[in-house]
Motif scaffolding. Structure first.
Motif, PDB file in Angstrom:
ATOM      1  N   LYS A 436       0.817  -1.212   0.000  1.00 22.60           N
ATOM      2  CA  LYS A 436       0.000   0.000   0.000  1.00 22.60           C
ATOM      3  C   LYS A 436       0.850   1.262   0.000  1.00 22.60           C
ATOM      4  N   GLU A 437       1.837   1.348   0.893  1.00 22.11           N
ATOM      5  CA  GLU A 437       2.653   2.556   0.954  1.00 22.11           C
ATOM      6  C   GLU A 437       3.484   2.713  -0.318  1.00 22.11           C
ATOM      7  N   MET A 438       3.995   1.619  -0.823  1.00 21.60           N
ATOM      8  CA  MET A 438       4.746   1.659  -2.065  1.00 21.60           C
ATOM      9  C   MET A 438       3.873   2.208  -3.199  1.00 21.60           C
ATOM     10  N   ALA A 439       2.636   1.737  -3.280  1.00 24.09           N
ATOM     11  CA  ALA A 439       1.717   2.203  -4.320  1.00 24.09           C
ATOM     12  C   ALA A 439       1.400   3.680  -4.157  1.00 24.09           C
ATOM     13  N   MET A 440       1.171   4.123  -2.912  1.00 20.44           N
ATOM     14  CA  MET A 440       0.836   5.527  -2.695  1.00 20.44           C
ATOM     15  C   MET A 440       2.003   6.445  -3.060  1.00 20.44           C
ATOM     16  N   ILE A 441       3.228   6.048  -2.698  1.00 20.49           N
ATOM     17  CA  ILE A 441       4.391   6.870  -3.039  1.00 20.49           C
ATOM     18  C   ILE A 441       4.536   6.968  -4.556  1.00 20.49           C
ATOM     19  N   GLN A 442       4.377   5.849  -5.239  1.00 20.27           N
ATOM     20  CA  GLN A 442       4.507   5.860  -6.698  1.00 20.27           C
ATOM     21  C   GLN A 442       3.427   6.727  -7.339  1.00 20.27           C
ATOM     22  N   MET A 443       2.184   6.556  -6.909  1.00 20.01           N
ATOM     23  CA  MET A 443       1.098   7.331  -7.500  1.00 20.01           C
ATOM     24  C   MET A 443       1.247   8.821  -7.217  1.00 20.01           C
ATOM     25  N   LYS A 444       1.644   9.159  -6.002  1.00 20.66           N
ATOM     26  CA  LYS A 444       1.828  10.566  -5.665  1.00 20.66           C
ATOM     27  C   LYS A 444       2.927  11.199  -6.519  1.00 20.66           C
ATOM     28  N   TYR A 445       4.038  10.483  -6.652  1.00 23.11           N
ATOM     29  CA  TYR A 445       5.162  11.045  -7.404  1.00 23.11           C
ATOM     30  C   TYR A 445       4.782  11.281  -8.863  1.00 23.11           C
ATOM     31  N   VAL A 446       4.130  10.314  -9.471  1.00 25.57           N
ATOM     32  CA  VAL A 446       3.726  10.465 -10.862  1.00 25.57           C
ATOM     33  C   VAL A 446       2.694  11.578 -10.999  1.00 25.57           C
ATOM     34  N   ALA A 447       1.705  11.576 -10.120  1.00 27.92           N
ATOM     35  CA  ALA A 447       0.636  12.570 -10.208  1.00 27.92           C
ATOM     36  C   ALA A 447       1.177  13.995 -10.114  1.00 27.92           C
ATOM     37  N   VAL A 448       1.987  14.261  -9.105  1.00 31.57           N
ATOM     38  CA  VAL A 448       2.464  15.623  -8.906  1.00 31.57           C
ATOM     39  C   VAL A 448       3.480  16.011  -9.982  1.00 31.57           C
ATOM     40  N   SER A 449       4.294  15.073 -10.454  1.00 26.01           N
ATOM     41  CA  SER A 449       5.262  15.368 -11.513  1.00 26.01           C
ATOM     42  C   SER A 449       4.560  15.757 -12.808  1.00 26.01           C
ATOM     43  N   VAL A 450       3.509  15.031 -13.152  1.00 30.11           N
ATOM     44  CA  VAL A 450       2.775  15.322 -14.383  1.00 30.11           C
ATOM     45  C   VAL A 450       1.971  16.610 -14.252  1.00 30.11           C
ATOM     46  N   LEU A 451       1.249  16.759 -13.138  1.00 34.10           N
ATOM     47  CA  LEU A 451       0.381  17.927 -12.975  1.00 34.10           C
ATOM     48  C   LEU A 451       1.166  19.229 -12.883  1.00 34.10           C
ATOM     49  N   ARG A 452       2.376  19.193 -12.375  1.00 33.23           N
ATOM     50  CA  ARG A 452       3.185  20.407 -12.295  1.00 33.23           C
ATOM     51  C   ARG A 452       3.569  20.925 -13.676  1.00 33.23           C
ATOM     52  N   GLN A 453       3.704  20.040 -14.623  1.00 31.15           N
ATOM     53  CA  GLN A 453       4.178  20.460 -15.944  1.00 31.15           C
ATOM     54  C   GLN A 453       3.097  20.543 -17.008  1.00 31.15           C
ATOM     55  N   PHE A 454       2.014  19.788 -16.835  1.00 32.09           N
ATOM     56  CA  PHE A 454       1.034  19.691 -17.923  1.00 32.09           C
ATOM     57  C   PHE A 454      -0.401  19.838 -17.426  1.00 32.09           C
ATOM     58  N   GLU A 455      -1.221  20.406 -18.298  1.00 28.57           N
ATOM     59  CA  GLU A 455      -2.672  20.364 -18.144  1.00 28.57           C
ATOM     60  C   GLU A 455      -3.198  19.289 -19.082  1.00 28.57           C
ATOM     61  N   LEU A 456      -4.003  18.408 -18.562  1.00 28.32           N
ATOM     62  CA  LEU A 456      -4.560  17.329 -19.369  1.00 28.32           C
ATOM     63  C   LEU A 456      -5.963  17.713 -19.828  1.00 28.32           C
ATOM     64  N   ARG A 457      -6.210  17.601 -21.118  1.00 30.59           N
ATOM     65  CA  ARG A 457      -7.529  17.897 -21.676  1.00 30.59           C
ATOM     66  C   ARG A 457      -8.096  16.645 -22.325  1.00 30.59           C
ATOM     67  N   ARG A 458      -9.264  16.224 -21.850  1.00 29.62           N
ATOM     68  CA  ARG A 458      -9.922  15.055 -22.448  1.00 29.62           C
ATOM     69  C   ARG A 458     -10.312  15.343 -23.897  1.00 29.62           C
ATOM     70  N   THR A 459     -10.237  14.325 -24.739  1.00 29.18           N
ATOM     71  CA  THR A 459     -10.589  14.499 -26.147  1.00 29.18           C
ATOM     72  C   THR A 459     -12.067  14.244 -26.396  1.00 29.18           C
ATOM     73  N   THR A 460     -12.795  13.799 -25.378  1.00 30.12           N
ATOM     74  CA  THR A 460     -14.225  13.563 -25.501  1.00 30.12           C
ATOM     75  C   THR A 460     -14.895  13.811 -24.152  1.00 30.12           C
ATOM     76  N   ASP A 461     -16.146  14.196 -24.199  1.00 28.33           N
ATOM     77  CA  ASP A 461     -16.910  14.388 -22.965  1.00 28.33           C
ATOM     78  C   ASP A 461     -17.711  13.143 -22.590  1.00 28.33           C
ATOM     79  N   GLU A 462     -17.582  12.089 -23.375  1.00 27.53           N
ATOM     80  CA  GLU A 462     -18.292  10.856 -23.066  1.00 27.53           C
ATOM     81  C   GLU A 462     -17.762  10.257 -21.760  1.00 27.53           C
TER      82      GLU A 462
END
Length: 486
Positions: A436-462
């Motif tokens: 669990k802790e391993m998963a949370m550290i990995q997810m947090k690191y990826v999430a914050v690294s991506v969100l700091r540099q990029f805005e994600l825009r969905r290509t569909t509203d479906e």
């Protein structure tokens, strides 16, 4: 109270669950709802006063499905010994998982769990996981996303995150670089075989008609069973070659530097056979690859729907680290409480594993009064539990990370305690997820690294479809366009 194939009946004679018929059980309703099984089960559970239903159809075992917190605690802790995985589930997965930790019970399970626990110490996570995350993120993930942004290319984040997680789990545990995020997103025969084999294995359990048909196909080695055999052969050969190479390397280097201390080396040094080590490796890959990528995919999807939460997560990360995320990474990630709450909330709505089953060793009675027969399948249902008003209130359908937080008078955020039997995504009791802790550290690191540099825009509203494979997937992937954050 009377119980039979049709399910549990109260004093008013009402059956909790779908309509059952002689011989075929609930086959008619099951077929009608096979395209929406999770939501069908959820609606039946909501209608049941105990949030428990009984499902039985021709060719399958009687299945008690529950979203009742007291039942979940009873199954996973109070009477744990009576509810192992059981032979029926192990049989479906044996070709792929063999005798790995996810496909065994009893003493064999206990020994593997004890051996695996060394991978999840704070020191190991801080020293090994963070190093691997940094390398894979900075050298491959972010450059890949930057290229897609500069070219205005649509990119499937689900595929990217799955490749990322596959690379990381193989690196930190076995020192094996798949290189799945290298330029051009190369095709890996091993990775492709693993995905195909896991997909076929889970479909064995989800056949609507003739549930045992896979056994016939396997006997004659035709169709999907022939494909599974061929893919498993590739998986086995790849991992066995890796094990043999490590054994040779260890024999040459241990006199010089004491050898390596990763998971694979510990498995080898523990005296297991090559086949047993191989099976443990396969289970470990399953644990670290698909669950985190699934959770992150749905997290990023929900975040695009809630830009206000995204802004608050970014503010939290910058308040803790400033512009330099690479300083004191492990501790700073642990302090990102809102980010963790948002990840927990996304897994409540879209759990990586939508349900998990055990089989009763002997007859029993669950806390809500449901009778369990010897050999019955008993299923706890995280997907349905995340949608129960009894557990989460009238706003259960809302994405609200603050349900996981307490805020003190000085506005300091802390995670609120939530029973693991209410939020059973990481299981609970003796089988609670070591990673669990391993998963949370990995997810947090990826999430914050991506969100700091990029805005994600969905290509569909479906609204995407939730697909309950061995771990959940988003049907059609999660296709996005990227913009520079600042």
């Amino acid at each position: 109270m009377v119980v039979g194939r049709s399910g549990r009946r109260g004093s008013d004679g009402r059956t909790f669950g779908p309509r059952h018929h002689p011989i075929i059980g609930c086959m008619i309703d099951f077929c009608k709802n096979s395209h929406r099984t999770l939501d069908w089960y959820t609606s039946l559970l909501k209608d049941s006063p105990t949030n428990t239903i009984v499902v039985w159809r021709f060719g399958t075992r009687r299945n008690i499905v529950t979203a009742n917190q007291e039942n979940v605690e009873y199954i996973l802790k109070t009477n744990f010994q009576n509810y192992p995985k059981g032979e029926p589930l192990k049989e479906h997965n044996r070709d792929l998982l063999g005798t790995g930790i996810f496909n065994v019970d009893g003493e064999m399970w206990f020994k593997q769990r004890k051996l695996a626990s060394h991978e999840f110490t704070t020191k190991y996570l801080r020293d090994n996981l963070v190093k691997s995350l940094q390398s894979e993120t900075e050298n491959r993930l972010l450059p890949l996303l930057k290229t897609a942004m500069e070219n205005s290319s649509v990119i499937d984040m689900q595929e990217v995150l799955t490749r990322f997680a596959f690379d990381v789990i193989c690196d930190i545990s076995f020192g094996y670089d798949l290189g799945l995020l290298k330029n051009g997103l190369p095709v890996s025969e091993f990775a492709s075989a693993y995905d195909t084999a896991s997909g076929i294995s889970i479909k064995r359990m989800r056949r609507v008609f003739f549930p045992a048909a896979w056994k016939v196909k396997r006997f004659f080695c035709i169709g999907s069973e022939r494909i599974l055999r061929d893919k498993v052969r590739i998986i086995h050969q790849t991992i066995e070659d890796l094990i043999k190479k490590r054994i040779d390397d260890e024999s040459e280097t241990k006199l010089v530097d004491g050898g390596r201390n990763d998971f694979l080396s510990r498995l080898i040094s523990s005296g297991n056979s090559i086949e047993a080590t191989r099976d443990m490796v396969i289970s470990f890959i399953l644990a670290g690859k698909d669950t985190t990528s699934s959770a992150l995919t749905w997290f990023f999807y929900l975040i695009t729907l809630h830009p206000n939460i995204q802004t608050l997560i970014l503010e939290e990360s910058f308040d803790l680290t400033g512009e330099n995320l690479s300083t004191n990474i492990y501790q700073n990630l642990k302090e990102m409480k809102l980010l963790e709450a948002a990840l927990m909330e996304s897994m409540r709505l879209y759990p990586p594993v939508s349900w998990d089953s055990k089989h009763a060793v002997s007859s029993d009675v669950l806390p809500d009064g449901t009778l369990v027969g010897k050999g019955d399948r008993v299923t706890f249902f995280p997907y349905g539990m995340g949608r129960m008003e009894k557990l989460w209130g009238k706003n259960w359908s809302e994405f609200d990370p603050y349900r996981w937080l307490t805020v003190s008078e000085d506005k300091k955020k802390e995670l609120a305690w939530v029973s693991p039997y209410k939020f059973s995504v990481f299981q609970a009791g003796p089988r609670i997820c070591l990673g669990k802790e391993m998963a949370m550290i990995q997810m947090k690191y990826v999430a914050v690294s991506v969100l700091r540099q990029f805005e994600l825009r969905r290509t569909t509203d479906e609204i995407p479809t939730f697909i309950p494979m061995m771990t959940s997937q988003m049907s059609g992937g999660f296709n996005v366009l990227l913009n520079k954050r600042y």
